[in-house]
Structures are given as structure tokens and as C-alpha cells.
Motif scaffolding. Structure first.
Motif, PDB file in Angstrom:
ATOM      1  N   ALA A 542      45.053  47.277  26.253  1.00 43.96           N
ATOM      2  CA  ALA A 542      43.597  47.257  26.403  1.00 43.96           C
ATOM      3  C   ALA A 542      42.931  46.832  25.094  1.00 43.96           C
ATOM      4  O   ALA A 542      41.934  46.073  25.100  1.00 43.96           O
ATOM      5  N   ALA A 543      43.464  47.334  23.979  1.00 41.64           N
ATOM      6  CA  ALA A 543      42.897  46.963  22.666  1.00 41.64           C
ATOM      7  C   ALA A 543      43.031  45.464  22.415  1.00 41.64           C
ATOM      8  O   ALA A 543      42.075  44.795  21.957  1.00 41.64           O
ATOM      9  N   PHE A 544      44.198  44.890  22.709  1.00 42.68           N
ATOM     10  CA  PHE A 544      44.386  43.442  22.527  1.00 42.68           C
ATOM     11  C   PHE A 544      43.472  42.651  23.456  1.00 42.68           C
ATOM     12  O   PHE A 544      42.969  41.572  23.085  1.00 42.68           O
ATOM     13  N   SER A 545      43.295  43.181  24.651  1.00 46.20           N
ATOM     14  CA  SER A 545      42.405  42.510  25.594  1.00 46.20           C
ATOM     15  C   SER A 545      40.976  42.473  25.057  1.00 46.20           C
ATOM     16  O   SER A 545      40.311  41.423  25.075  1.00 46.20           O
ATOM     17  N   LEU A 546      40.486  43.580  24.577  1.00 43.00           N
ATOM     18  CA  LEU A 546      39.133  43.644  24.024  1.00 43.00           C
ATOM     19  C   LEU A 546      39.024  42.826  22.739  1.00 43.00           C
ATOM     20  O   LEU A 546      37.978  42.199  22.476  1.00 43.00           O
ATOM     21  N   PHE A 547      40.102  42.869  21.959  1.00 41.93           N
ATOM     22  CA  PHE A 547      40.099  42.071  20.736  1.00 41.93           C
ATOM     23  C   PHE A 547      39.997  40.578  21.063  1.00 41.93           C
ATOM     24  O   PHE A 547      39.246  39.824  20.433  1.00 41.93           O
ATOM     25  N   GLY A 548      40.746  40.138  22.047  1.00 41.57           N
ATOM     26  CA  GLY A 548      40.690  38.739  22.456  1.00 41.57           C
ATOM     27  C   GLY A 548      39.312  38.361  22.966  1.00 41.57           C
ATOM     28  O   GLY A 548      38.780  37.267  22.650  1.00 41.57           O
TER      29      GLY A 548
END
Length: 804
Positions: A542-548
Motif C-alpha cells: 500500500a505504501a509503494f502504491s501511494l508513493f507511486g
């Protein structure tokens, strides 16, 4: 010589004669009078005298008796039967030569003796009513058509004992029996009933009254060496006496005795001599009763009543330890003034009138039968025994009456009474004496397991309540496993496998959506597993998704800020912003794969994935086509009009619309839905989204792959165009990364277990999205932010001229 046909022990003439056969003499360790049996005989006389005084029962008719000694053996019983049947009998006015001397026989106390008596008397259709013979074999009407009894059959007692043993959880017991019809038949029925109740008998030994010392010693050794803590003793009193004497000699203690009705209320066994062995015994007994006037009658027994009667003298001598013969040295002479009131023995003790009451009922049964018969004829007619007894006793309706005490007496079609017992326990009273305390009951007329009941009173055990099992119950999580060559009560314990629970006997699998707890004694709902935000892997994705998504917004802001610069304009700003929007949606759609699957989330995640990536690749494909057309034309300056904005928009919308159409058909025909996967992991439920239609999913994925391949081919062809102006080289790299990610995704997706399938799909989405973002937009952001001198029209045009 007493007890032979010529010499009845007790005799009184009468209009109606009732025969009696009791084991008045027994041979155990020496020849002696059995006080208990002598009390039975006197009870019979008492009942007859009571009937003779009655004005309502057999009025004006005298009842006499003729009592023989059966000696507790079959041979004397045979002689007694012949003595009772043979001879001439005077009737009411006529002499009927060849008729029996008695009208009915009461006796005997032993089943084997009674069988002989019943078989002989049955030939002459003479009724025999036993007060103490319990063998179930006597209920056979074909072999014993004229037999009745006032004590229940052992058919019921044996089953009652089996239920008693089961009630206390004793599954491993020892057994000892009398080696006669009473013990053998009773024990056989008990073992059969016990087996049905899941009880095992470690050993079953027999003791005969005439057994040698060595045989009795062997039986006691077997009992001593046995591991069972409970001993079921189906013994007649004489065999019980023999067993106890040897048990004392070998110091047999520590057993819980379960007794049959024959000895469980025998008063002479409650002495201090046997209390260390039998204290706490429990067993079924005949219901105790009170007979008004009997005690006074017994205390009046005296040799002077019949000076010529030898049994009265013998009884008196044995009771008081004296002799009427003055010539005997060392023995005091009987004066006749001794008082029975001063003696306490089985004869004078009327506190436990159980079997005596059966004798009392048997006499009254004969009297009522005769009374019914006499009502049918004239009083002056003789009693023709060959015809009257057929119409008196066999039909059960004809013998149904109440005693003076109010107790109801009747026989069933087999000649048996109602099967009711009292459960008695040997306890000590405040004076320290053994008393028989009623702690339960058994009524065979009740059904469905309600026959046996406890009354709630505390039970006294020998030391403490024994635990008598061959093998301890298996702990939770284990099952019983049979041991080869051992009874079913002896077993080993084997652990249940995962997902099974045990009730200490066998393992049972839990229902599909349940799993066993740690103790394997309860099924609990399975843990439901899915990729959640709370776990590390879900949180990181989820963090990588939001970061992207955030990074894409930053790039969008940079492009918007530099939207009027030559580089942004040359990059086809409208397609670039549309591409950034689709990339942002690609990053965000990964979030729909995290969390508990629902109907809506399952449909949303796959549709969002398919449409956003179709939009993304359609934008890149359109951008690639635009670049190729612009740089392959003869007049590049006229390229832009040829590739109008409208055509670009139509290309993006057309490429995306086809994916929307595929998704619409998929959702209409077989949409994805939540699914409890119990195949992958048996101990937990993997909650995942079923594709609904695998074809729909692979068509969506295949369409994205088709767009990517077309884009890759076109970009590869345009890779040598000027670096400053075209994006073909970077699009080529992005498509290579995109294709590599999704080609790798397919086998990983198929082979990944449980929630890792979802993680692989999210990883593919994020990896391909980051690949597109970095490969296409990173070089431009580098120039816009770090190399502004290269973001000029002259620089870009100069390179273009140099290239051409």
C-alpha cells in the motif's frame, strides 16, 4: 436322616396342605443348622397360621404344611420332591388314593435345587413357588410350566448390575460366581449385558460348594493378582462364605465388592471379621418389608411346641451352645428356660425382611389361588387336584392380590413378579455397626434407560471411590487404538491428526470451515486469511502504491509548471497529462487488491486494473504512432496538422473502449466474487476473489499485452530518431520492462499460494507502473529541472537539423 421322604422336619395336617423345601441343614466346614433358612421355614408357618385365623381368606378351611430339608443340594431336593408328592391325602370327605400329599410347594432357596423340584412336580402339574431361586432359566414355560416365584429373575438383576458398573465408570472388572445354575446363568447374562455397555471382564472364576481347598486358593490368587479394582460377586451365601474364609487367609483387601441379592444383605457377613473386606460393598437387594407379628412368633419358637421334633431341639442346642443330652461331657445342658430374646442371630433378626417376605407372599399366593378355586365349586365337593390347579395358578389374572401390608402381588405370563430392586450400600452407623443403606433403585418396568436411578444419598466406599479401568482415558487430542490380543477396554492412545477432535475414544474431523484447537477437543472457526493493510506485506505494498501515485502527481505538477516550454510542447502535452493520469490510476488500483474481498471489491479490482492499464498503454501507443508519423514524413513541419489532436483522442478512446467492452461482458456473464479457499491450506480459509470466468480475466490481460507488443514494435522501429525530440528510445525501454514484468507475472501468479497470489498481482502492477513512469518521464524531468539550457527551441531545432 432328616429331610428324607419318610421324615418331614415340620408337619401339621390340614384340609389344604402346602409343601415346603428349605436348606435348613448345610454342610460347609461342618454340618450345622442354617438359621436364615430356618427363619424362612418358620415364616411359612407364621403365614399359614395367619391365614388359618383369617375370616375372609379360606374361611372354615384349615391349611397345613409339610416341610422338608433340601440341604441346598440337588439329591436331597429330589428326595424332598418325592416325599411331598407321594402318599395318600385326605380331602374334605373323600379319600383320593394316588393323589399328592400337598397342593403346592414353596421352595427352594437354590436355583439348581429348584430346577430339580420344578421338573419333578411339573410332571404332576403341581405348582412350585420359589422365594429365592432367581435363575432366568426357570422362566422357560416349556420346561417349567408350573413354576412361579416371588423374587425377580436374574435376567433383570444381571442387567441392573451391568448398568450399575457402567454408572460408576468401571470398565474393567473381575467376576466370581457360584458354580451352579444360579451363578453360571446369572454371570453369563451379566457378561453379555456388560459387553453391550462397553465393560470388560478381566477374569471370571467359579466356586462350587464342594470345591477343594486348592481350587478356592487358586480363585483367590487370581483375584489378588488381577488389576481390576472392582469385583462382581454373583455368589450364593454358602459359596460366599467359602470365598471369604480364604480371602481372609490370603489377606485380600482393597477391592470394591459388587454383590448379588443372595448375599448383599446377609447379616452374618457384617461382623467385624469380614468388615475389612466387604465394607463399602454395593449391590441390588429385594425390597425390604415389615411383617407384623413375625418377630413375636419367631421368639416363641421352643422345643416344647413339639417335644418329638428333632429339628427344634437341634436348633435350640445350636443357638444356645448347649445339649439336651446330659451324658455329653464338656457341654452344658439345655434347661429349656433359655430365651431367644437374648440372642441376636440370623433367625431372630427381622430388621432385613427381604427373602422372608417372599416366603410370606408365596404362602398367600397359594391361599388366594385356593380361595379362587373354591369359589367355583360347592363347598362340599372334594378338591380334585388333577383338574383344579390347571385353572388356578397358570393364568396370571387369577393370582393378583394385596397383602395385609398393602403390597401388591401378581405373576406375569412367565410366572415372574415385577422386577424391582433396591440398591444397598454397606455403611456404618453412629455405633460403628454395618447397616444396609438404600442409595438407589431399579425398576425393569421403566424404559429408555430410566430403569436405574440413584436417590442422591452419599455412597460409602471401602477406602475411596475406586477407578477400575484397564487403560486410562485418552487425553484430549488422542484416540483409542486397539491392542492386538487385548480386550476392547485395553487400548493405547494415538494423537489425532490436525483438524480432528477427540472424545477420548475416536477422532472426528471438524466441519469444512472449522479447525481443531490446540487441545483437539473443540472445533473452532478457521482463521480467515487475506492480504490486509494491518500485516507487513500489505502495508508495504500500500505504501509503494501511494508513493507511486504521489510521485506521479509530482511529475504532473512539474509538467504543468513547465507546460509552455519547448520540451513539454514537443512531448505532446495533452497525451502526457493523460498518460500521467492513467499511471496515477494504475498506482491507485493496486489498493483495491488489499483488504477483505467483497462482491464490489472483487469486481472493482479486476475491472479497474484492466481499464487503467488499457488507457495507459493506449496513450503510449498513440504517442508512439504520433512520433513515428511526425519523423518519417517528408515535411516534418506539416506533420502536426496530419496527426490532429482529434485523431489522437480517438486513438486513446478507441483503445480503451475495447477493454471497457470486454470488462462489461465479463461482469455481465460471470463476474468475480469472494471465495473461501479451503484447498490451499487445510488449517485456515484463504478469502480470495474468484475470477468468475478465467476466460474473461485472460482476455483482459491479453488485450493489454497486445497493446504493449504493438507499442514495443513501433517504438523499436523509431528508436534511431533524434534524441532531443523523440521518445521512442525511452518508450522501447519502458515496454521492454512492462513486457518482462507481465511475462514473469503469469507463472508467478499461477503458482503463488493463497494471499501471495494477490501480492504477486499487486507487485506486477506497481513494477510495470514504476517502469513506465521512470522510463518515459524521468529523462524529461531531468532536463526540466536540472538542464534548463537544453529546454530551448533553438537547441532542439539545432539538433534536429544536425540529425538530418
Amino acid at each position: 436322616m432328616w429331610g428324607s421322604p419318610e421324615f418331614p422336619l415340620l408337619f401339621k395336617s390340614g384340609d389344604i396342605m402346602i409343601g415346603g423345601a428349605f436348606s435348613i441343614h448345610v454342610t460347609l466346614f461342618f454340618y450345622r443348622v442354617n438359621f436364615r433358612e430356618f427363619r424362612f421355614a418358620q415364616t411359612m408357618i407364621f403365614a399359614i397360621e395367619e391365614i388359618n385365623k383369617s375370616s375372609s381368606l379360606l374361611p372354615n378351611i384349615s391349611v397345613g404344611y409339610k416341610i422338608f430339608d433340601s440341604c441346598g443340594s440337588t439329591l436331597p431336593s429330589t428326595r424332598a420332591a418325592m416325599g411331598l408328592i407321594n402318599g395318600q391325602e385326605k380331602t374334605f370327605g373323600k379319600s383320593c388314593s394316588g393323589q399328592s400329599t400337598v397342593h403346592a410347594i414353596i421352595g427352594t432357596s437354590e436355583s439348581s435345587s429348584t430346577i430339580v423340584l420344578s421338573q419333578i412336580s411339573g410332571i404332576f402339574q403341581m405348582p412350585v413357588i420359589s422365594h429365592f431361586s432367581t435363575c432366568a432359566c426357570l422362566s422357560n414355560r416349556k420346561e417349567h410350566p408350573s413354576f412361579f416365584r416371588t423374587i425377580p429373575s436374574d435376567y433383570y438383576q444381571s442387567r441392573a448390575l451391568a448398568q450399575l458398573v457402567k454408572h460408576f465408570g468401571w470398565t474393567w472388572v473381575g467376576a466370581v460366581r457360584s458354580d451352579n445354575d444360579y451363578g453360571n446363568n446369572g454371570m453369563a447374562t451379566f457378561i453379555e449385558a456388560a459387553t453391550q455397555e462397553g465393560i470388560c471382564v478381566e477374569y471370571s472364576e467359579a466356586i462350587a460348594r464342594t470345591a477343594s481347598k486348592e481350587q478356592v486358593e487358586r480363585v483367590v490368587r487370581v483375584i489378588t493378582r488381577g488389576t481390576a479394582k472392582v469385583l462382581v460377586a454373583f455368589l450364593a451365601q454358602s459359596e460366599m462364605d467359602i470365598l471369604l474364609e480364604e480371602a481372609l487367609r490370603q489377606n485380600l483387601t482393597g477391592l470394591q465388592w459388587v454383590g448379588s441379592e443372595s448375599w448383599i444383605t446377609a447379616q452374618h457377613l457384617t461382623t467385624m471379621k469380614y468388615s475389612n473386606i466387604l465394607y463399602g460393598s454395593i449391590g441390588f437387594a429385594i425390597k425390604k418389608a415389615k411383617i407384623a407379628g413375625l418377630q413375636e412368633f419367631l421368639l416363641q419358637v421352643h422345643p416344647s411346641q413339639d417335644p418329638q421334633n428333632h429339628i427344634l431341639k437341634e436348633f435350640w442346642e445350636e443357638t444356645f451352645g448347649c445339649s439336651f443330652q446330659s451324658s455329653l461331657q464338656g457341654v452344658k445342658q439345655c434347661s429349656g428356660s433359655e430365651r431367644l430374646r437374648d440372642i441376636k442371630n440370623p433367625f431372630t433378626d427381622v430388621s432385613e425382611l427381604r427373602i422372608s417376605n417372599n416366603v410370606y407372599k408365596a404362602v398367600y399366593a397359594v391361599a388366594h389361588a385356593m380361595h379362587s378355586m373354591l369359589k367355583c365349586g360347592e363347598k362340599s365337593e372334594a378338591v380334585n387336584m388333577s383338574c383344579t390347579w390347571k385353572s388356578i395358578l397358570p393364568p396370571k389374572e387369577n393370582v393378583n392380590f394385596s397383602l395385609p401390608s398393602g403390597e401388591r402381588v401378581y405373576f406375569d405370563e412367565k410366572g415372574d413378579p415385577a422386577a424391582t430392586y433396591q440398591l444397598v450400600n454397606w455403611q456404618r452407623n453412629s455405633a460403628g455397626d454395618i447397616v444396609f443403606v438404600v442409595v438407589g433403585s431399579y425398576d425393569a418396568s421403566l424404559q429408555n434407560g430410566k430403569e436405574f436411578t440413584m436417590n442422591g444419598l452419599n455412597i460409602t466406599w471401602h477406602f475411596k471411590k475406586p477407578v477400575s479401568v484397564c487403560s486410562e482415558s485418552c487425553p484430549p487430542g488422542f484416540r483409542q487404538a486397539m491392542i492386538k490380543g487385548k480386550p476392547i477396554c485395553c487400548f493405547s492412545c494415538i494423537a489425532c491428526t490436525a483438524g480432528e477432535i477427540s472424545n477420548s475414544t475416536k477422532c472426528s474431523p471438524c466441519p469444512l470451515e472449522y479447525w481443531s484447537n490446540e487441545d483437539h477437543n473443540k472445533c473452532v472457526p478457521k482463521v480467515i486469511e487475506f492480504l490486509s493493510y494491518e500485516e507487513t506485506m500489505g502495508a508495504l505494498l500500500a505504501a509503494f502504491s501511494l508513493f507511486g501515485a504521489s510521485l506521479t502527481l509530482v511529475v504532473s505538477f512539474v509538467f504543468f509548471w513547465f507546460r509552455h516550454t519547448p520540451l513539454v510542447k514537443a512531448s505532446n502535452s495533452e497525451l502526457s497529462f493523460l498518460l500521467l493520469l492513467s499511471l496515477n490510476l494504475c498506482f491507485l488500483c493496486a489498493l483495491t487488491f488489499i483488504g477483505q474481498p467483497t462482491d464490489w471489491s472483487c469486481m472493482l479490482r479486476h475491472v479497474a486494473f484492466g481499464i487503467t492499464f488499457a488507457l495507459c498503454i493506449s496513450c503510449i501507443l498513440t504517442k508512439t504512432i504520433t512520433v513515428v508519423i511526425a519523423f518519417t514524413a517528408k515535411r516534418p513541419a506539416n506533420t502536426v496538422p496530419q496527426c490532429s489532436v482529434s485523431l489522437q483522442r480517438m486513438g486513446v478512446l478507441g483503445g480503451t473502449f475495447l477493454q471497457v467492452l470486454v470488462c462489461a461482458v465479463w461482469l455481465t456473464l460471470a463476474p468475480p466474487f469472494p471465495y473461501n479457499n479451503t484447498v490451499y491450506a487445510t488449517e485456515r480459509i484463504v478469502l480470495e476473489c474468484s475470477l468468475g470466468s478465467s476466460i474473461g480475466f485472460w482476455v483482459v490481460l491479453g488485450y493489454i499485452g497486445l497493446l504493449a507488443i504493438l507499442c514495443l514494435i513501433l517504438a523499436f522501429l523509431a528508436r534511431k530518431l533524434p534524441d532531443n525530440f523523440n521518445e521512442a528510445k525511452f518508450i522501447t525501454f519502458s515496454m521492454l520492462i512492462f513486457s518482462a514484468v507481465w511475462v514473469t507475472f503469469i507463472p508467478a501468479y499461477v503458482s503463488s499460494p493463497g494471499k501471495f497470489t494477490v501480492a504477486v498481482e499487486i507487485f506486477a502492477i506497481l513494477a510495470s507502473s514504476f517502469g513506465l513512469l521512470f522510463c518515459i518521464f524521468a529523462p524529461k524531468c531531468y532536463i526540466l529541472l536540472l538542464k534548463p539550457e537544453r529546454n530551448t527551441k533553438n537547441h532542439m531545432m539545432g539538433r534536429e537539423k544536425h540529425f538530418h
